[in-house]
Write an enzyme that holds these catalytic residues in place. Structure first.
Site, PDB file in Angstrom:
ATOM      1  CB  SER A  54      -0.859  -0.051   1.249  1.00 37.88           C
ATOM      2  OG  SER A  54      -0.296  -0.065   2.234  1.00 37.88           O
ATOM      3  CG  HIS A 167      -0.760  -5.653   3.814  1.00 37.60           C
ATOM      4  ND1 HIS A 167      -0.438  -4.929   5.049  1.00 37.60           N
ATOM      5  CD2 HIS A 167      -0.217  -5.066   2.967  1.00 37.60           C
ATOM      6  CE1 HIS A 167       0.423  -3.843   4.707  1.00 37.60           C
ATOM      7  NE2 HIS A 167       0.429  -3.813   3.395  1.00 37.60           N
ATOM      8  CD  GLU A 176      -0.497  -2.347   9.062  1.00 35.03           C
ATOM      9  OE1 GLU A 176      -0.204  -2.155  10.100  1.00 35.03           O
ATOM     10  OE2 GLU A 176       0.056  -1.962   7.818  1.00 35.03           O
ATOM     11  CD  GLU A 217       2.326  -5.572   7.562  1.00 33.86           C
ATOM     12  OE1 GLU A 217       1.879  -5.181   8.640  1.00 33.86           O
ATOM     13  OE2 GLU A 217       2.657  -4.564   6.659  1.00 33.86           O
ATOM     14  CG  ASP A 254      -2.100   1.550   8.859  1.00 34.06           C
ATOM     15  OD1 ASP A 254      -2.969   2.425   8.273  1.00 34.06           O
ATOM     16  OD2 ASP A 254      -0.681   1.255   8.352  1.00 34.06           O
ATOM     17  CD  GLU A 297       0.444   3.204  10.083  1.00 31.85           C
ATOM     18  OE1 GLU A 297       0.699   2.743  11.257  1.00 31.85           O
ATOM     19  OE2 GLU A 297       0.793   3.015   8.993  1.00 31.85           O
ATOM     20  CG  ASP A 324       2.411   4.774   6.413  1.00 28.72           C
ATOM     21  OD1 ASP A 324       3.667   5.096   5.669  1.00 28.72           O
ATOM     22  OD2 ASP A 324       2.116   3.643   6.307  1.00 28.72           O
ATOM     23  CE  LYS A 349       5.374   1.777   6.048  1.00 25.02           C
ATOM     24  NZ  LYS A 349       4.211   2.045   5.187  1.00 25.02           N
ATOM     25  CG  HIS A 377       7.132  -4.250   9.327  1.00 23.95           C
ATOM     26  ND1 HIS A 377       6.432  -5.297   9.131  1.00 23.95           N
ATOM     27  CD2 HIS A 377       5.964  -3.328   9.629  1.00 23.95           C
ATOM     28  CE1 HIS A 377       5.233  -5.292   9.571  1.00 23.95           C
ATOM     29  NE2 HIS A 377       4.718  -4.093   9.697  1.00 23.95           N
ATOM     30  CE  LYS A 400       2.765  -0.392  10.734  1.00 24.04           C
ATOM     31  NZ  LYS A 400       1.574   0.209   9.971  1.00 24.04           N
TER      32      LYS A 400
HETATM   33  P1  PGA Z   1       2.940  -1.345   3.347  1.00 25.07           P
HETATM   34  O1  PGA Z   1       2.061  -1.331   4.326  1.00 25.07           O
HETATM   35  O2  PGA Z   1       4.202  -1.757   3.606  1.00 25.07           O
HETATM   36  O3  PGA Z   1       2.344  -2.479   2.273  1.00 25.07           O
HETATM   37  O4  PGA Z   1       3.079   0.010   2.589  1.00 25.07           O
HETATM   38  C1  PGA Z   1       2.334  -0.968   5.754  1.00 25.07           C
HETATM   39  C2  PGA Z   1       1.583   0.110   6.383  1.00 25.07           C
HETATM   40  O5  PGA Z   1       0.909   1.004   5.379  1.00 25.07           O
HETATM   41  O6  PGA Z   1       2.061   0.768   7.243  1.00 25.07           O
HETATM   42 ZN    ZN Z   2       0.584   2.512   7.360  1.00 22.72          ZN
END
Ligand code: PGA
Ligand code: ZN
Length: 445
Positions: A54, A167, A176, A217, A254, A297, A324, A349, A377, A400
């Protein structure tokens, strides 16, 4: 020979002699890059790069070959060649201990605003391998190398135990559903509690005849009718494990709202509704008042700034609101968020921005604004554990890394268990103080 000369000779051994990239496969079986940096004294630093599903549109560019005859176009031969040629010829001969100088050089060499020429995956692989080489050369752990004497804070893990969205297609609209063991006394206990709840969730799902397969995940991915149902199942699992929700463990979401934002509406297809920004915020306000949710998030889309301001005005004192996709670990976007009070927390990230130095700068800036920071991650991961050290190095407070399931997720948590042991009496686990900027937690003390 005088001491300064000996020291100088010793430091010269940290000169980069060789740098080499290769292709490995990530947790989804897609190609990703691993970089090895070799110093003149034979020290080696290795790092590999994760990949999102995503992905936010403001992230730095992950360079893919787009050659449909290989790996469905996801090959990374160009990125590998960029490391082995352009990048290697620029930084071989420099000192691996000059992380900031080399990161700056990499940004300059790329020359684009979003790292589209060399690829953020190529650049980050080099940047992280360099840090690993530096810490190995000095013989000190990476968190100590990057964070110095103050790096003693273990992060609160946020474990994504129920997966949906991109996911786990067919599960929930929200991406999430996490548990957050704020009531643990230390990191090891936090992992024990979380693992026990995870296994109780398995039992809860099994007993209801729901699917117990897992998503990208490691969290379960049952087919549910609405997001609320996921929350209820997790609360049942916490109870079954003998813990108290809202005291021992809290919940975090999330939604990854950019992925269900269509033509100005938030489309929750499982629930058959298309909500305006204001209605989506009302939906969250209700969830937060009904359940022990302490963090949301990407509750809104990456371009819905007006919505974010409203969301923060309504919930920003009570819960952590994390950007994010909104910030994409980009300091300019973060500055805008701080100036406008668009949230009170940022997800970090490294591969969204491409160098370690830029990542460190983002964490520091958010912390000076009084925000919380979560090192994260990606859904496509490798066994690389750099983010675990990064979380301790920056005293980030939160991390996370998915469910307590599947080794690419556990590699980070397991690294933190070792760091906790290594730090001994110096170690700190923040507990509820990790969310120091929230009014609501005061009543939960
Ligand atoms: P992604 O998802 O690594 O697939 O972008 C993680 C997140 O949205 O936090
Ligand atoms: Zn996210």
């Amino acid at each position: 020979m005088v001491t300064s000369q000996i020291l100088k000779m010793r430091l010269e051994m940290a000169t980069i002699e060789d740098i080499k990239a290769r292709q490995i496969l990530d947790s989804r079986g897609n190609p990703t890059i691993e970089v090895e940096v070799v110093l003149v004294d034979g020290t080696i630093g290795v790092a590999s790069v994760p990949s999102g599903a995503s992905t936010g549109k403001y992230e730095a560019v992950e360079l893919r070959d787009n050659d449909k005859s290989r790996y469905n176009g996801l090959g990374i031969l160009k990125a590998i060649s960029n490391v082995n040629n352009d990048i290697a010829s620029t930084i071989v001969g420099m000192s691996a201990l000059e992380q900031a100088v080399i990161d700056h050089k990499l940004v300059e060499l790329d020359g684009t605003a979003n790292k589209a020429r060399l690829g953020a995956n190529a650049i980050l692989g080099v940047s992280l391998a360099l840090a690993q080489a530096g810490s190995n050369f000095l013989g000190i752990p990476l968190y100590r190398y990057l964070g110095g004497a103050e790096a003693n804070l273990l992060p609160i893990p946020m474990l994504n135990i129920l997966n949906g969205g991109k996911h786990a297609l067919g599960s929930t609209d929200f991406q999430e559903f996490m548990i957050v063991p704020l009531g643990a006394a230390n990191f090891a206990q936090a992992m024990q509690m979380s693992s026990e709840v995870y296994h109780c969730l398995y039992k809860v799902l099994r007993d209801k005849g729901l699917n117990t397969n897992v998503g990208d995940e490691g969290g379960f991915a049952p087919r549910l009718s609405c997001n609320k149902e996921a929350v209820e199942l997790i609360l049942a699992a916490i109870d079954l494990a003998g813990y108290k929700a809202g005291e021992d463990l809290f919940l975090a979401l999330d939604p990854a709202a950019s992925s269900f934002y269509q033509d100005g509406k938030y489309v929750l297809s499982r629930e058959g509704v298309a909500l305006s920004s204001v209605e989506m915020i009302d939906y969250y306000v209700k969830l937060v008042s009904d359940y022990p949710i302490i963090s949301i998030e990407d509750g809104l889309a990456e371009d819905d700034w007006a919505g974010w301001l409203l969301l923060t005005a309504r919930l920003g004192r009570e819960i952590q609101l994390v950007g994010d996709d909104l910030y994409a670990t980009n300091i300019e976007r973060l500055e805008k968020g701080i100036a406008q009070k668009a949230s009170n927390s940022i997800l970090v990230k490294p591969n969204q921005i491409g160098t370690l130095s830029e990542t460190l700068a983002v964490v520091k800036r958010a912390q000076t604004a009084g925000w919380t920071t979560i090192i994260s991650h990606r859904s496509g991961e490798t066994e690389d554990t750099t983010i675990a050290d990064l979380a301790v190095a920056t005293n980030a407070g939160l991390i996370k890394s998915g469910a307590p399931c599947r080794s690419e997720r556990l590699a980070k948590y397991n690294r933190l268990l070792k760091i906790e042991e290594e730090l001994g009496t110096a170690v700190r686990y923040p507990g509820k103080a990790a969310l120091y900027n929230l009014e609501r937690l005061k009543s939960w003390k």
